[in-house]
Write an enzyme that holds these catalytic residues in place. Structure first.
Site, mmCIF file in Angstrom:
data_model
loop_
_atom_site.group_PDB
_atom_site.id
_atom_site.type_symbol
_atom_site.label_atom_id
_atom_site.label_comp_id
_atom_site.label_asym_id
_atom_site.label_seq_id
_atom_site.Cartn_x
_atom_site.Cartn_y
_atom_site.Cartn_z
ATOM 1 C CG MET A 189 -1.892 -1.192 1.186
ATOM 2 S SD MET A 189 -3.393 -0.929 2.131
ATOM 3 C CE MET A 189 -2.724 -0.650 3.762
ATOM 4 C CD GLN A 231 -1.738 -8.901 4.180
ATOM 5 O OE1 GLN A 231 -2.569 -8.045 4.371
ATOM 6 N NE2 GLN A 231 -0.502 -8.619 3.813
ATOM 7 C CG HIS A 279 6.863 -1.932 2.080
ATOM 8 N ND1 HIS A 279 6.803 -0.789 2.839
ATOM 9 C CD2 HIS A 279 5.655 -2.528 2.194
ATOM 10 C CE1 HIS A 279 5.599 -0.683 3.377
ATOM 11 N NE2 HIS A 279 4.878 -1.721 3.018
HETATM 12 P P1 AMP Z 1 1.459 -2.980 3.430
HETATM 13 O O1 AMP Z 1 2.042 -1.901 2.578
HETATM 14 O O2 AMP Z 1 1.398 -2.653 4.875
HETATM 15 O O3 AMP Z 1 0.168 -3.530 2.876
HETATM 16 O O4 AMP Z 1 2.481 -4.189 3.346
HETATM 17 C C1 AMP Z 1 2.864 -4.732 2.115
HETATM 18 C C2 AMP Z 1 3.672 -5.970 2.341
HETATM 19 O O5 AMP Z 1 4.842 -5.639 3.085
HETATM 20 C C3 AMP Z 1 2.924 -7.029 3.157
HETATM 21 O O6 AMP Z 1 3.215 -8.310 2.623
HETATM 22 C C4 AMP Z 1 3.508 -6.852 4.523
HETATM 23 O O7 AMP Z 1 3.444 -8.018 5.310
HETATM 24 C C5 AMP Z 1 4.942 -6.502 4.189
HETATM 25 N N1 AMP Z 1 5.594 -5.830 5.314
HETATM 26 C C6 AMP Z 1 5.132 -4.761 6.004
HETATM 27 N N2 AMP Z 1 5.980 -4.448 7.016
HETATM 28 C C7 AMP Z 1 6.996 -5.361 6.956
HETATM 29 C C8 AMP Z 1 8.175 -5.588 7.736
HETATM 30 N N3 AMP Z 1 8.496 -4.825 8.778
HETATM 31 N N4 AMP Z 1 8.973 -6.614 7.387
HETATM 32 C C9 AMP Z 1 8.668 -7.421 6.328
HETATM 33 N N5 AMP Z 1 7.575 -7.254 5.562
HETATM 34 C C10 AMP Z 1 6.743 -6.240 5.864
#
Ligand code: AMP
Length: 283
Positions: free
Chosen positions: A32, A155, A39
């Protein structure tokens, strides 16, 4: 900038088709935006596993509740594009709302079981929103592999279940949580924390690692969770939504660590809701 940006499904599919014709494998990283090192680690994993990498940025309204932060969720595409370019990402797919949900959009993908408790209970409709948009992104890109963070453990498990159930031809790869030096899991929502709250926030990681260690030692689980909850409240958290030891695959609560487990937690710090989790490995 080598990073190309496309905003329509047609352009995304054309780019992937050209790579396929050249025999190149493709990795997908749905996000997002408001990108951080967590990310970026997913893009790095995509680059390790696949010849080509695609990141997507779409703040999906369907996964936010009516009282949640959709309107104020951080949006910073220029900065995100710089980070993606620096890590060698090939393509950014950043569709507008109308490209993802055209007038009359009527379909929802939802799961039972794995989404029933925890985030599913705290955020009604959240996982249906996630499952719907992830299904669309997976079918739009038709990548070989898609990369998701363990940070959002429920998720990740839900997406794995859904891909198996619906025979979506992609391999889901889970990637470890990236943390700051003090243990706080990186999250786009950490930007909402005040300076004081930021100092308190790592207590969540200490709480879940403490519960995982105690479960492994065979300590009384209820007493351990009660003490860890009290410690979070004492540290300055306003409320603990849940703190639980669960089966790592089904996410059903575990009374003892007799199989691979996961400690899941969600807690409010001021107006910010933080979630985190760690593995609980039986002896
Ligand atoms: P989001 O932008 O929050 O929807 O996250 C996008 C992707 O990044 C999802 O698969 C999350 O699980 C992953 N993600 C978010 N924060 C982290 C983190 N600290 N370490 C690893 N992956 C992450």
């Amino acid at each position: 900038m080598a990073l190309k940006t496309v905003r329509s499904v047609a352009e995304l599919r054309a780019a992937v088709a050209a790579w396929r014709r050249a025999g190149e494998s493709v990795g997908l990283v749905p996000t997002m935006g408001a990108l951080h090192r967590g990310h970026i680690s997913l893009v790095e994993a995509a680059r390790t596993h696949c010849r080509r990498s695609i990141a997507t940025i779409f703040v999906n309204p369907k996964q936010f509740g009516p009282r949640e932060d959709f309107a104020r969720y951080p949006r910073q595409e220029e900065q995100d594009r710089t980070l993606l370019d620096a890590v060698g990402c090939d393509l950014l797919f950043a569709p507008p709302l109308s490209e993802m949900y055209a007038e009359g959009f009527a379909t929802t993908v939802s799961l039972v079981g794995v989404t029933d408790r925890w985030e599913g209970e705290a955020r009604p409709g959240h996982f249906a929103g996630v499952a719907t948009v992830v299904t669309k992104l997976l079918l739009q890109a038709m990548a070989d592999k898609a990369f998701f963070g363990e940070k959002d453990y429920q998720q990740l498990q839900s997406v794995k279940r859904m891909v198996r159930d619906l025979d979506i031809p992609v391999e889901i790869v889970g990637c470890p949580t990236v943390r700051d030096a003090d243990g706080l899991a990186l999250s786009s929502r950490n930007a909402y924390l005040s300076e004081t709250e930021r100092k308190v926030a790592p207590a969540l990681y200490r709480a879940i690692t403490g519960v995982a260690a105690a479960a492994r030692e065979g300590h009384d689980l209820d007493a351990t969770i009660e003490a860890a909850t009290a410690a979070l409240l004492k540290a300055g958290f306003a409320a603990v939504d849940y703190l639980a030891l669960v089966d790592a695959a089904t996410l059903a609560p575990l009374a003892t660590l007799d199989r691979p487990g996961r400690v899941l937690a969600a807690a409010k710090l001021g107006a910010v809701r933080l979630i985190d989790n760690v593995a609980a490995i039986p002896r």
